[in-house]
Design a protein around this motif. Sequence first.
Motif, short mmCIF file in Angstrom:
data_model
loop_
_atom_site.label_atom_id
_atom_site.label_comp_id
_atom_site.label_asym_id
_atom_site.label_seq_id
_atom_site.Cartn_x
_atom_site.Cartn_y
_atom_site.Cartn_z
N ILE A 114 0.84 -1.19 0.00
CA ILE A 114 0.00 0.00 0.00
C ILE A 114 0.88 1.24 0.00
CG2 ILE A 114 -0.11 -0.01 2.54
CD1 ILE A 114 -3.00 1.03 2.30
N PHE A 115 0.40 2.31 -0.66
CA PHE A 115 1.04 3.62 -0.53
C PHE A 115 -0.01 4.64 -0.12
CE2 PHE A 115 -0.02 2.96 -5.00
CZ PHE A 115 -0.65 4.13 -5.39
N TYR A 116 0.42 5.64 0.63
CA TYR A 116 -0.51 6.61 1.20
C TYR A 116 0.27 7.85 1.63
CZ TYR A 116 1.37 4.34 5.42
OH TYR A 116 2.21 3.82 6.37
N GLY A 117 -0.47 8.89 2.09
CA GLY A 117 0.17 10.06 2.67
C GLY A 117 0.68 11.09 1.68
N LEU A 118 0.33 10.98 0.40
CA LEU A 118 0.74 11.99 -0.59
C LEU A 118 -0.30 13.11 -0.63
CD1 LEU A 118 1.98 9.60 -3.39
CD2 LEU A 118 3.30 11.55 -2.56
#
Length: 307
Positions: A114-118
């Motif tokens: 997962i990627f997040y926080g952009l």
Amino acid sequence: MMKRMVLVASALLIGAGSAIAAPLELPPNSPIYFQFNNIEQVNAANNLVVPGYAPAAAFGDGMQGNWGLFNISSVQAGAASPFPLPTGHNDIAGGPTFFADDGPGGAKGQISGIFYGLDFTSATTAVGGVIDIYWHESGNDTIDANCLVGLGCLPDAATVARFTTGNSGVFLARLLFDFGIVPGNGVTTLKSTTDPTTQGGSGQADAFANVDLSAGGLWKNVLNGNWFFVDGPDAGAVRGDSPNELRDLRFSTFFNADLDSWSAPGGTVGLRSNDPARVFTEAVPEPATLTLLGLGLAGLARRRKKA
């Protein structure tokens, strides 16, 4: 006698390896090329909430302009640019594949995450960003091609779990996006060629990242290569001339804003994307390798004591 000891140690290592399942090991001191396949959401208002994933809720204000899930379909032995500065330490090309995801029911397991926080700072730039990578053993690998086009995999907590901690997911590493993609800029962590929030649009986005060693994970050390050079906001214009101008990984994302099942009212657009991630691994053994080696040496010591 020495030959016998070596044979015993080898046998113990093989036996330990068969008894202890371990994630894919990355070769140390090597250029590596990963192929990511992503499903994601974007919203220019930076108001997206990742469903059911505690680290994303704890990061920043718990809201972001971009988040998504990914499956790594292949890992390749790459080739690094041979050129010296100012053009060297900039890119890694793909090569022979030594891991290929064979899908649910296969024998190889899966790498996902997962990627997040952009958060968007303009139509084509963003700050922040976190990537968490997980391993799923064969039998727990539930991600297929239909899921990666949004069929049966919606932006909900159940889908997030499939790509992360669910199905006995093993944490491999956390990556933090960092500045360097815009020369002389110490803030921007991602830059795209077009506005990704435009429904039906397409483009490319680039970013660098570093391993978060404090987060742990079986890949944390081997990914900590510090091979890429960037140009920060310092007085000089030479790339990589200070410790904060070294990066572990580089990403180049190619996106299409046409994932309708992930679009939503209020300007949220669903994207399908794919990107190569590149790393020059650190010259250290994997923790899994160290564990097996330790078991082998311990067994060898016990045998010698009895003798």
